[in-house]
Design an enzyme around this catalytic site. Structure first.
Site, PDB file in Angstrom:
ATOM      1  N   GLY A   1      -7.886  66.037 -44.848  1.00  0.00           N
ATOM      2  CA  GLY A   1      -9.210  65.717 -44.273  1.00  0.00           C
ATOM      3  C   GLY A   1      -9.907  66.991 -43.829  1.00  0.00           C
ATOM      4  O   GLY A   1     -10.705  66.997 -42.890  1.00  0.00           O
TER       5      GLY A   1
ATOM      6  N   ILE B   1     -10.819  65.070 -50.246  1.00  0.00           N
ATOM      7  CA  ILE B   1     -11.432  64.540 -51.476  1.00  0.00           C
ATOM      8  C   ILE B   1     -12.732  65.293 -51.805  1.00  0.00           C
ATOM      9  O   ILE B   1     -13.218  65.215 -52.921  1.00  0.00           O
ATOM     10  CB  ILE B   1     -11.692  63.007 -51.405  1.00  0.00           C
ATOM     11  CG1 ILE B   1     -12.295  62.623 -50.066  1.00  0.00           C
ATOM     12  CG2 ILE B   1     -10.430  62.215 -51.669  1.00  0.00           C
ATOM     13  CD1 ILE B   1     -12.716  61.178 -49.996  1.00  0.00           C
TER      14      ILE B   1
ATOM     15  N   TYR C   1      -9.209  49.856 -37.923  1.00  0.00           N
ATOM     16  CA  TYR C   1      -8.922  51.273 -37.658  1.00  0.00           C
ATOM     17  C   TYR C   1      -7.949  51.412 -36.467  1.00  0.00           C
ATOM     18  O   TYR C   1      -6.984  52.176 -36.523  1.00  0.00           O
ATOM     19  CB  TYR C   1     -10.257  51.960 -37.373  1.00  0.00           C
ATOM     20  CG  TYR C   1     -10.206  53.370 -36.874  1.00  0.00           C
ATOM     21  CD1 TYR C   1      -9.844  54.422 -37.720  1.00  0.00           C
ATOM     22  CD2 TYR C   1     -10.580  53.681 -35.566  1.00  0.00           C
ATOM     23  CE1 TYR C   1      -9.852  55.739 -37.252  1.00  0.00           C
ATOM     24  CE2 TYR C   1     -10.598  54.986 -35.103  1.00  0.00           C
ATOM     25  CZ  TYR C   1     -10.229  56.002 -35.954  1.00  0.00           C
ATOM     26  OH  TYR C   1     -10.234  57.307 -35.492  1.00  0.00           O
TER      27      TYR C   1
ATOM     28  N   LYS D   1      -4.255  52.981 -36.663  1.00  0.00           N
ATOM     29  CA  LYS D   1      -3.848  54.160 -35.877  1.00  0.00           C
ATOM     30  C   LYS D   1      -2.622  53.832 -35.018  1.00  0.00           C
ATOM     31  O   LYS D   1      -1.694  54.641 -34.910  1.00  0.00           O
ATOM     32  CB  LYS D   1      -5.009  54.639 -34.990  1.00  0.00           C
ATOM     33  CG  LYS D   1      -6.105  55.378 -35.737  1.00  0.00           C
ATOM     34  CD  LYS D   1      -5.647  56.775 -36.151  1.00  0.00           C
ATOM     35  CE  LYS D   1      -6.750  57.578 -36.835  1.00  0.00           C
ATOM     36  NZ  LYS D   1      -6.289  58.858 -37.383  1.00  0.00           N
TER      37      LYS D   1
ATOM     38  N   ILE E   1     -15.748  62.149 -30.026  1.00  0.00           N
ATOM     39  CA  ILE E   1     -15.836  63.619 -30.029  1.00  0.00           C
ATOM     40  C   ILE E   1     -17.240  64.026 -30.454  1.00  0.00           C
ATOM     41  O   ILE E   1     -17.816  63.425 -31.368  1.00  0.00           O
ATOM     42  CB  ILE E   1     -14.774  64.202 -30.988  1.00  0.00           C
ATOM     43  CG1 ILE E   1     -13.389  63.825 -30.477  1.00  0.00           C
ATOM     44  CG2 ILE E   1     -14.902  65.714 -31.086  1.00  0.00           C
ATOM     45  CD1 ILE E   1     -12.268  64.254 -31.389  1.00  0.00           C
TER      46      ILE E   1
END
Ligand code: AKB
Length: 342
Positions: free
Chosen positions: A12, A38, A156, A160, A195
């Site tokens: 990533g 990617i 998600y 996680k 963030i």
């Protein structure tokens, strides 16, 4: 046997956190950086990395090729689909967030066995692993500890939380019935709040309203905030998030009492955020147009996190509070980025 190059693998790498991490990581490790994403890296970042591979964490052939060419000593596994995007394609999210993580954990444990040292596996998790049952509980919960309210409502968050457990399994119990007991990987995980970066805008998250309203204001664009003014979750500025990852990487293993740590810095309401943005960018046009469904996700995430374990075990201490983030990091860098006068 041909010698393989010793590297730290960052998956990533082209994403928000990869951007911030790669530069600082290059100053903090003696291993070369191998970037995987990617999308290809921008030129500046590519120049810092020893090598970049454009490919998918779901491609087993690609991962086999990596292992044949590189000796991997640490993995920062950042590749993921965020919370809002994952709700549109839950099964794809599961593939990327769970299968992708499993592939990397397997690669790491095999590498540990090849070169005889535990591979360090750094994994960013999220406040999305929490699921507070209702607004009253959220209002009265105070700062939530790691082991409380682990009942996520998003794909998600489920991904996680499960990936955290996989990490613990690969660290402590991998192939526990095998005759020869060998150590697994050194799995270390941070549960991040929202963030905010001065240099990139996030995509596909539910905490995106904070950074989106700031970057929109700096560009003179009107912004419709998709949560209510009283929505409150924790946030931190990108430099503190990166520093937390690096600090955790460097922490002596015998200081760590858990695999998974909360980290946080400040918990403004969306109204506080909007007010602060308006102070920085006079005339910012911010309206509140709540989306009931995205708001409902925010309502299940804690308003505050208890990060006392991180502070105690490895000295976590963010350097930017709410005002400091705006005054010393976000506003000056965003002004420069969009060509505004100081
Ligand atoms: C998201 O909103 O999905 C992420 C997160 C809080 O992990 N920013």
């Amino acid at each position: 046997m041909p010698r393989r190059k010793k590297v730290v693998l960052v998956t990533g790498a082209s994403g928000e956190m990869g951007h911030g991490l790669i530069q600082r990581l290059s100053q903090r490790t003696h291993f070369d950086i191998l970037a995987l994403d990617i999308k290809s890296l921008d030129e500046r970042l590519a120049g810092i990395c020893h090598d970049q591979i454009v490919g998918d964490v779901l491609d087993p052939r690609l991962l086999e090729r990596l292992v044949s060419e590189f000796e991997i000593h640490a993995v920062f596994h950042l590749a993921a689909l965020l919370s809002t995007r994952s709700e549109f394609t839950p099964e794809t999210a599961h593939e990327v967030n769970v299968r992708g993580t499993l592939n990397l954990l397997k690669l790491a444990v095999e590498q540990s066995r090849w070169h005889g040292r535990q591979v360090l596996f750094l994994f960013p998790s999220s406040i999305a692993v929490y699921g507070l049952p209702d607004f009253e509980t959220k209002s009265s919960a105070g700062a939530v500890k790691e082991d409380e309210f682990n009942v996520p409502t998003t794909m998600y968050g489920c991904n996680k939380l499960y990936a955290e457990h996989l990490g613990r399994y690969y660290a402590e119990h991998y192939r526990q019935l095998a005759v020869e007991q060998k150590k697994g990987i050194d799995f270390r995980c941070l549960r991040f709040p929202g963030i905010i970066s001065a240099f990139t805008v996030p995509h596909g998250g539910t905490s995106d309203y904070g950074p989106e309203m700031l970057h929109a204001a700096a560009q003179g664009e009107a912004y419709d905030c998709f949560v209510r003014p009283d929505a409150r979750i924790p946030f931190m500025a990108m430099p503190d998030a990166i520093e937390a990852l690096l600090r955790l990487m460097e922490a002596p293993a015998d200081h760590l009492t858990r695999h998974v740590y909360n980290v946080t810095s400040f918990s403004p309401t969306a109204q506080d955020f909007a007010d602060r943005v308006r102070t920085a960018f006079a005339g910012a046009h911010i309206s509140f147009v709540p989306d009931a469904k995205r708001q409902a996700i925010i309502d299940t995430w804690p308003a505050e996190l208890d990060d006392s374990a991180a502070r105690r075990d490895w000295g976590f201490s963010p350097s930017l509070d709410f005002d400091g983030s705006f005054d010393d990091y976000l506003v000056p860098n965003i002004r420069e980025r969009y060509g505004l006068k100081r």
